[in-house]
Write a protein that holds these residues in place. Structure first.
Motif, PDB file in Angstrom:
ATOM      1  N   LYS A   1     -26.264  43.859 156.788  1.00  0.00           N
ATOM      2  CA  LYS A   1     -25.837  45.100 157.847  1.00  0.00           C
ATOM      3  C   LYS A   1     -25.378  46.392 156.797  1.00  0.00           C
ATOM      4  O   LYS A   1     -24.229  45.941 156.268  1.00  0.00           O
ATOM      5  CB  LYS A   1     -24.763  44.853 159.000  1.00  0.00           C
ATOM      6  N   ASP A   2     -26.025  47.159 156.774  1.00  0.00           N
ATOM      7  CA  ASP A   2     -25.744  48.399 155.910  1.00  0.00           C
ATOM      8  C   ASP A   2     -24.693  49.015 156.760  1.00  0.00           C
ATOM      9  O   ASP A   2     -24.529  49.137 157.846  1.00  0.00           O
ATOM     10  CB  ASP A   2     -26.635  49.345 155.784  1.00  0.00           C
TER      11      ASP A   2
ATOM     12  N   SER B   1     -26.467  33.676 159.005  1.00  0.00           N
ATOM     13  CA  SER B   1     -25.505  34.011 158.492  1.00  0.00           C
ATOM     14  C   SER B   1     -25.476  35.554 158.252  1.00  0.00           C
ATOM     15  O   SER B   1     -26.677  36.349 158.260  1.00  0.00           O
ATOM     16  CB  SER B   1     -25.483  33.556 156.731  1.00  0.00           C
ATOM     17  N   VAL B   2     -24.439  36.589 158.416  1.00  0.00           N
ATOM     18  CA  VAL B   2     -24.383  38.023 158.223  1.00  0.00           C
ATOM     19  C   VAL B   2     -23.488  38.358 157.342  1.00  0.00           C
ATOM     20  O   VAL B   2     -22.376  37.826 157.174  1.00  0.00           O
ATOM     21  CB  VAL B   2     -24.049  38.337 159.658  1.00  0.00           C
ATOM     22  N   ILE B   3     -23.695  39.386 156.345  1.00  0.00           N
ATOM     23  CA  ILE B   3     -23.120  39.862 155.355  1.00  0.00           C
ATOM     24  C   ILE B   3     -22.986  41.610 155.958  1.00  0.00           C
ATOM     25  O   ILE B   3     -24.211  42.082 155.833  1.00  0.00           O
ATOM     26  CB  ILE B   3     -23.667  39.887 154.061  1.00  0.00           C
ATOM     27  N   GLU B   4     -21.764  42.100 156.105  1.00  0.00           N
ATOM     28  CA  GLU B   4     -21.952  43.463 156.460  1.00  0.00           C
ATOM     29  C   GLU B   4     -20.861  44.363 155.773  1.00  0.00           C
ATOM     30  O   GLU B   4     -19.802  43.957 155.576  1.00  0.00           O
ATOM     31  CB  GLU B   4     -21.809  43.660 157.941  1.00  0.00           C
TER      32      GLU B   4
ATOM     33  N   LYS C   1     -20.149  36.355 157.794  1.00  0.00           N
ATOM     34  CA  LYS C   1     -19.982  35.565 158.720  1.00  0.00           C
ATOM     35  C   LYS C   1     -20.904  34.247 158.605  1.00  0.00           C
ATOM     36  O   LYS C   1     -22.199  34.650 158.348  1.00  0.00           O
ATOM     37  CB  LYS C   1     -20.278  35.827 160.381  1.00  0.00           C
ATOM     38  N   GLY C   2     -20.618  32.901 159.145  1.00  0.00           N
ATOM     39  CA  GLY C   2     -21.419  31.929 159.216  1.00  0.00           C
ATOM     40  C   GLY C   2     -22.103  31.531 157.627  1.00  0.00           C
ATOM     41  O   GLY C   2     -22.832  30.673 157.612  1.00  0.00           O
TER      42      GLY C   2
ATOM     43  N   THR D   1     -24.849  37.144 144.657  1.00  0.00           N
ATOM     44  CA  THR D   1     -24.840  38.481 143.811  1.00  0.00           C
ATOM     45  C   THR D   1     -25.141  39.736 144.860  1.00  0.00           C
ATOM     46  O   THR D   1     -26.228  39.522 145.664  1.00  0.00           O
ATOM     47  CB  THR D   1     -26.146  38.533 142.730  1.00  0.00           C
ATOM     48  N   PHE D   2     -24.270  40.627 144.984  1.00  0.00           N
ATOM     49  CA  PHE D   2     -24.787  41.745 145.740  1.00  0.00           C
ATOM     50  C   PHE D   2     -24.946  43.047 144.865  1.00  0.00           C
ATOM     51  O   PHE D   2     -24.340  43.440 143.762  1.00  0.00           O
ATOM     52  CB  PHE D   2     -23.520  42.212 146.534  1.00  0.00           C
ATOM     53  N   ARG D   3     -25.833  43.832 145.460  1.00  0.00           N
ATOM     54  CA  ARG D   3     -25.932  45.291 144.994  1.00  0.00           C
ATOM     55  C   ARG D   3     -25.926  46.455 145.707  1.00  0.00           C
ATOM     56  O   ARG D   3     -26.469  46.391 146.836  1.00  0.00           O
ATOM     57  CB  ARG D   3     -27.393  45.282 144.305  1.00  0.00           C
ATOM     58  N   ILE D   4     -24.839  47.303 145.683  1.00  0.00           N
ATOM     59  CA  ILE D   4     -24.466  48.026 146.748  1.00  0.00           C
ATOM     60  C   ILE D   4     -24.707  49.406 146.317  1.00  0.00           C
ATOM     61  O   ILE D   4     -24.367  49.797 145.183  1.00  0.00           O
ATOM     62  CB  ILE D   4     -23.000  47.903 146.961  1.00  0.00           C
ATOM     63  N   SER D   5     -25.659  50.197 146.972  1.00  0.00           N
ATOM     64  CA  SER D   5     -26.014  51.582 146.393  1.00  0.00           C
ATOM     65  C   SER D   5     -25.033  52.336 147.144  1.00  0.00           C
ATOM     66  O   SER D   5     -24.867  52.485 148.173  1.00  0.00           O
ATOM     67  CB  SER D   5     -27.498  51.805 146.692  1.00  0.00           C
ATOM     68  N   TYR D   6     -24.861  53.478 146.649  1.00  0.00           N
ATOM     69  CA  TYR D   6     -24.162  54.782 147.174  1.00  0.00           C
ATOM     70  C   TYR D   6     -24.470  56.021 146.708  1.00  0.00           C
ATOM     71  O   TYR D   6     -25.188  56.012 145.370  1.00  0.00           O
ATOM     72  CB  TYR D   6     -22.696  54.430 146.900  1.00  0.00           C
ATOM     73  N   ASP D   7     -24.216  56.960 147.340  1.00  0.00           N
ATOM     74  CA  ASP D   7     -24.562  58.296 146.782  1.00  0.00           C
ATOM     75  C   ASP D   7     -23.409  58.971 146.333  1.00  0.00           C
ATOM     76  O   ASP D   7     -22.349  59.246 147.089  1.00  0.00           O
ATOM     77  CB  ASP D   7     -25.228  59.218 147.814  1.00  0.00           C
ATOM     78  N   PRO D   8     -23.066  59.274 144.962  1.00  0.00           N
ATOM     79  CA  PRO D   8     -21.684  59.741 144.549  1.00  0.00           C
ATOM     80  C   PRO D   8     -21.610  61.144 144.720  1.00  0.00           C
ATOM     81  O   PRO D   8     -20.554  61.890 144.905  1.00  0.00           O
ATOM     82  CB  PRO D   8     -21.810  59.489 142.775  1.00  0.00           C
TER      83      PRO D   8
END
Length: 188
Positions: free
Chosen positions: A14-15, A150-153, A172-173, A181-188
């Motif tokens: 979940k973004d 399972s949920v990652i948010e 959860k779950g 491994t997670f890659r989280i994108s963002y707009d600086p």
């Protein structure tokens, strides 16, 4: 995400977003038993001078049946076709302002399995001048207890430019995780 034996988990991501006072439309999520009737709220924030909206919500009709709307505050039109729920409302003479409230509940029956409730990219909201308003949409899901994924948010968070924030990563779950491994994108 894998377990200790390198088996891949079925995980829903979940973004989240960080923005100043956006117009938001979010769907709830529900976990229940097969055969249950469930309601999914459609919540909105920062609706200002809204004259129309059209929401297209993709769902899996082999998993859930759409029954209709409950607690509809505006007289929203609803219809389904091949796993797409279309919700529409229009009033050119009396635009609405809703700072934070529920528009309605979507009513479904769970047959079996897991169904995402995803806003399609052609969903839109317009103001009294028919100008499209930028919106942050948050999807939901419906699942029976036996099919619960399972949920990652990451949560949606309000911030001002230059403000330092912490975003909690929720899980959860998840059981028996061996690595992730997670890659989280963002707009600086």
């Amino acid at each position: 995400i894998t377990d200790f034996s390198s088996n891949v988990f079925n995980v829903n991501f979940k973004d989240g977003s960080v923005r100043p006072q956006d117009v938001t439309v979010s769907l709830g999520s529900k976990i229940s038993d097969r055969g249950d009737t469930v309601t999914i709220p459609i919540n909105v924030t920062n609706f200002k001078d809204v004259s129309s909206f059209t929401f297209y919500i993709d769902y899996d009709p082999s998993v859930v049946d759409f029954l209709g709307l409950e607690d509809d505050k505006l007289g929203i039109e609803a219809g389904t076709n091949n796993g797409v729920l279309t919700l529409g409302w229009y009033d050119a003479t009396t635009p609405i302002t809703i700072l934070s409230d529920k528009l309605a509940n979507l009513k479904f029956v769970i047959k079996n399995g897991f169904s995402k409730l995803d806003f399609a990219t052609n969903s839109e909201i317009t103001d009294k001048d028919a100008v499209i308003i930028p919106v942050v949409y948050t999807d939901g899901f419906i699942t029976d207890r036996e099919s619960q994924p399972s949920v990652i948010e990451l949560p949606n968070t309000k911030a001002t430019p230059g403000q330092s924030i912490n975003l909690p990563l929720g899980a959860k779950g998840l059981r028996g995780v061996g690595s992730f491994t997670f890659r989280i994108s963002y707009d600086p």
